[in-house]
Design a protein around this motif. Structure first.
Motif, PDB file in Angstrom:
ATOM      1  N   LYS A  33       0.861  -1.181   0.000  1.00  0.00           N
ATOM      2  CA  LYS A  33       0.000   0.000   0.000  1.00  0.00           C
ATOM      3  C   LYS A  33       0.895   1.228   0.000  1.00  0.00           C
ATOM      4  O   LYS A  33       1.923   1.261   0.691  1.00  0.00           O
ATOM      5  CB  LYS A  33      -0.907   0.006   1.228  1.00  0.00           C
ATOM      6  CG  LYS A  33      -1.861  -1.172   1.257  1.00  0.00           C
ATOM      7  CD  LYS A  33      -2.664  -1.208   2.522  1.00  0.00           C
ATOM      8  CE  LYS A  33      -3.532  -2.464   2.562  1.00  0.00           C
ATOM      9  NZ  LYS A  33      -4.274  -2.574   3.807  1.00  0.00           N
TER      10      LYS A  33
ATOM     11  N   ARG B 272      -6.714  11.079  -6.528  1.00  0.00           N
ATOM     12  CA  ARG B 272      -7.958  11.031  -5.743  1.00  0.00           C
ATOM     13  C   ARG B 272      -9.179  10.928  -6.655  1.00  0.00           C
ATOM     14  O   ARG B 272     -10.140  10.215  -6.352  1.00  0.00           O
ATOM     15  CB  ARG B 272      -8.051  12.236  -4.813  1.00  0.00           C
ATOM     16  CG  ARG B 272      -7.064  12.162  -3.657  1.00  0.00           C
ATOM     17  CD  ARG B 272      -7.298  13.256  -2.625  1.00  0.00           C
ATOM     18  NE  ARG B 272      -7.219  14.606  -3.157  1.00  0.00           N
ATOM     19  CZ  ARG B 272      -6.091  15.300  -3.314  1.00  0.00           C
ATOM     20  NH1 ARG B 272      -4.930  14.761  -2.968  1.00  0.00           N
ATOM     21  NH2 ARG B 272      -6.101  16.520  -3.795  1.00  0.00           N
TER      22      ARG B 272
ATOM     23  N   ASP C 279     -11.938   8.024  -6.719  1.00  0.00           N
ATOM     24  CA  ASP C 279     -13.381   8.280  -6.624  1.00  0.00           C
ATOM     25  C   ASP C 279     -14.133   7.615  -7.774  1.00  0.00           C
ATOM     26  O   ASP C 279     -15.274   7.180  -7.606  1.00  0.00           O
ATOM     27  CB  ASP C 279     -13.665   9.789  -6.631  1.00  0.00           C
ATOM     28  CG  ASP C 279     -13.205  10.482  -5.352  1.00  0.00           C
ATOM     29  OD1 ASP C 279     -13.001   9.775  -4.340  1.00  0.00           O
ATOM     30  OD2 ASP C 279     -13.058  11.723  -5.374  1.00  0.00           O
TER      31      ASP C 279
ATOM     32  N   LYS D 282      -7.561   1.707  -6.575  1.00  0.00           N
ATOM     33  CA  LYS D 282      -8.150   1.080  -5.391  1.00  0.00           C
ATOM     34  C   LYS D 282      -7.541   1.653  -4.115  1.00  0.00           C
ATOM     35  O   LYS D 282      -6.329   1.643  -3.935  1.00  0.00           O
ATOM     36  CB  LYS D 282      -7.958  -0.443  -5.418  1.00  0.00           C
ATOM     37  CG  LYS D 282      -8.675  -1.092  -6.571  1.00  0.00           C
ATOM     38  CD  LYS D 282     -10.154  -0.822  -6.492  1.00  0.00           C
ATOM     39  CE  LYS D 282     -10.870  -1.365  -7.705  1.00  0.00           C
ATOM     40  NZ  LYS D 282     -12.250  -1.034  -7.754  1.00  0.00           N
ATOM     41  N   ARG D 283      -8.428   2.139  -3.247  1.00  0.00           N
ATOM     42  CA  ARG D 283      -8.013   2.733  -1.976  1.00  0.00           C
ATOM     43  C   ARG D 283      -8.592   1.890  -0.850  1.00  0.00           C
ATOM     44  O   ARG D 283      -9.733   1.443  -0.917  1.00  0.00           O
ATOM     45  CB  ARG D 283      -8.553   4.172  -1.920  1.00  0.00           C
ATOM     46  CG  ARG D 283      -8.241   4.933  -0.683  1.00  0.00           C
ATOM     47  CD  ARG D 283      -8.619   6.410  -0.768  1.00  0.00           C
ATOM     48  NE  ARG D 283      -9.872   6.653  -1.446  1.00  0.00           N
ATOM     49  CZ  ARG D 283     -10.206   7.790  -2.037  1.00  0.00           C
ATOM     50  NH1 ARG D 283      -9.383   8.806  -2.015  1.00  0.00           N
ATOM     51  NH2 ARG D 283     -11.355   7.932  -2.624  1.00  0.00           N
ATOM     52  N   ASP D 284      -7.801   1.697   0.225  1.00  0.00           N
ATOM     53  CA  ASP D 284      -8.332   0.950   1.370  1.00  0.00           C
ATOM     54  C   ASP D 284      -9.053   1.906   2.319  1.00  0.00           C
ATOM     55  O   ASP D 284      -9.130   3.113   2.072  1.00  0.00           O
ATOM     56  CB  ASP D 284      -7.226   0.154   2.086  1.00  0.00           C
ATOM     57  CG  ASP D 284      -6.225   1.033   2.834  1.00  0.00           C
ATOM     58  OD1 ASP D 284      -6.416   2.265   2.929  1.00  0.00           O
ATOM     59  OD2 ASP D 284      -5.229   0.473   3.354  1.00  0.00           O
ATOM     60  N   SER D 285      -9.544   1.384   3.407  1.00  0.00           N
ATOM     61  CA  SER D 285     -10.336   2.193   4.339  1.00  0.00           C
ATOM     62  C   SER D 285      -9.498   3.216   5.095  1.00  0.00           C
ATOM     63  O   SER D 285     -10.038   4.128   5.717  1.00  0.00           O
ATOM     64  CB  SER D 285     -11.063   1.276   5.327  1.00  0.00           C
ATOM     65  OG  SER D 285     -10.117   0.506   6.050  1.00  0.00           O
ATOM     66  N   HIS D 286      -8.174   3.100   5.041  1.00  0.00           N
ATOM     67  CA  HIS D 286      -7.288   4.046   5.744  1.00  0.00           C
ATOM     68  C   HIS D 286      -6.742   5.121   4.813  1.00  0.00           C
ATOM     69  O   HIS D 286      -5.866   5.896   5.214  1.00  0.00           O
ATOM     70  CB  HIS D 286      -6.134   3.290   6.403  1.00  0.00           C
ATOM     71  CG  HIS D 286      -6.592   2.238   7.379  1.00  0.00           C
ATOM     72  ND1 HIS D 286      -7.243   2.546   8.551  1.00  0.00           N
ATOM     73  CD2 HIS D 286      -6.510   0.885   7.331  1.00  0.00           C
ATOM     74  CE1 HIS D 286      -7.539   1.421   9.194  1.00  0.00           C
ATOM     75  NE2 HIS D 286      -7.114   0.394   8.461  1.00  0.00           N
ATOM     76  N   GLY D 287      -7.201   5.159   3.574  1.00  0.00           N
ATOM     77  CA  GLY D 287      -6.759   6.185   2.636  1.00  0.00           C
ATOM     78  C   GLY D 287      -5.497   5.829   1.880  1.00  0.00           C
ATOM     79  O   GLY D 287      -4.973   6.635   1.117  1.00  0.00           O
ATOM     80  N   LYS D 288      -4.954   4.634   2.083  1.00  0.00           N
ATOM     81  CA  LYS D 288      -3.779   4.176   1.337  1.00  0.00           C
ATOM     82  C   LYS D 288      -4.245   3.485   0.059  1.00  0.00           C
ATOM     83  O   LYS D 288      -5.362   2.988  -0.032  1.00  0.00           O
ATOM     84  CB  LYS D 288      -2.949   3.199   2.178  1.00  0.00           C
ATOM     85  CG  LYS D 288      -2.310   3.835   3.394  1.00  0.00           C
ATOM     86  CD  LYS D 288      -1.184   4.737   2.967  1.00  0.00           C
ATOM     87  CE  LYS D 288      -0.469   5.284   4.192  1.00  0.00           C
ATOM     88  NZ  LYS D 288       0.669   6.101   3.826  1.00  0.00           N
ATOM     89  N   TYR D 289      -3.359   3.424  -0.922  1.00  0.00           N
ATOM     90  CA  TYR D 289      -3.708   2.856  -2.217  1.00  0.00           C
ATOM     91  C   TYR D 289      -3.025   1.504  -2.409  1.00  0.00           C
ATOM     92  O   TYR D 289      -1.839   1.350  -2.113  1.00  0.00           O
ATOM     93  CB  TYR D 289      -3.305   3.829  -3.332  1.00  0.00           C
ATOM     94  CG  TYR D 289      -4.057   5.127  -3.233  1.00  0.00           C
ATOM     95  CD1 TYR D 289      -5.267   5.288  -3.889  1.00  0.00           C
ATOM     96  CD2 TYR D 289      -3.586   6.169  -2.450  1.00  0.00           C
ATOM     97  CE1 TYR D 289      -5.980   6.470  -3.784  1.00  0.00           C
ATOM     98  CE2 TYR D 289      -4.301   7.353  -2.335  1.00  0.00           C
ATOM     99  CZ  TYR D 289      -5.496   7.495  -3.000  1.00  0.00           C
ATOM    100  OH  TYR D 289      -6.209   8.651  -2.879  1.00  0.00           O
TER     101      TYR D 289
END
Length: 196
Positions: free
Chosen positions: A14, A32, A36, A41-48
């Motif tokens: 990530k 970003r 959107d 693909k982004r995880d729930s913590h804002g990392k990709y």
């Protein structure tokens, strides 16, 4: 370390939007936007998720390039806004037709066919029964009396055929709606609803 383990480790890598932006040569803001749009693909913590994001970004670029070739090949380009407007208009028309159906102002073709078939079968039966029913009554009558009696019986049968009852055509979807509850199709809103 095995190749399988290296591949599994790569799947889990990530990175921040800044790192991904540098990899793709785009701005953080564009990263970003792509996230959107569901491309990156982004995880729930804002990392990709690096591997999945790279694959999806490459696929997206290929699709854009293919789309550009198609656009160059054809003068008539699909205008998304026009297509959306057509789709919304069709949805509006369908809603209006459903409302008219619910109000009993239009009828489904299968309902009309069912009712008309029933009416015509009854009409045919009554016409075919006339000779047997009238023969005893016509025996020994003069020509004018026979004509009058036949005319009267034909008018009775035709009168029944001409009687239209809208309720016979209502579908199962019809419900009673008070005109005051719903603004009818094609009616102008009153002044109060225009200002609100």
């Amino acid at each position: 370390m095995s190749d399988k383990q290296n591949a599994d480790d790569l799947i889990m890598v990530k990175v921040s939007s800044k790192v991904l932006a540098q990899c793709f040569g785009i701005s953080n803001r564009r990263v970003r936007q792509l996230a959107d749009d569901g491309i990156i693909k982004r995880d729930s913590h804002g990392k990709y998720l690096l591997l999945e994001s790279v694959k999806n970004y490459i696929i997206n670029l290929k699709i854009q390039k293919a789309g550009q070739r198609v656009q160059d090949d054809f003068d008539d380009v699909l205008d998304l806004n026009t297509e959306k407007a057509k789709h919304e208009k069709l949805k509006s028309m369908i809603t209006q037709i459903r409302l008219l159906l619910i109000q009993g102002r239009v009828h489904k073709s299968e309902d009309v066919g069912r009712v008309l078939t029933s009416m015509l079968v009854n009409f045919k039966s009554k016409l075919l029964a006339m000779p047997n029913r009238l023969a005893p009554r016509l025996e020994g009558k003069d020509k004018i009396s026979i004509q009058n009696l036949l005319k009267h019986e034909v008018e009775v049968v035709l009168q029944e055929l001409s009687e239209y009852n809208p309720a016979d055509y209502y579908s199962d979807e019809r419900i009673e709606i008070d005109d005051e509850d719903v603004l009818g199709i094609g009616e102008e809103p009153d002044d109060e609803s225009k200002s609100g």
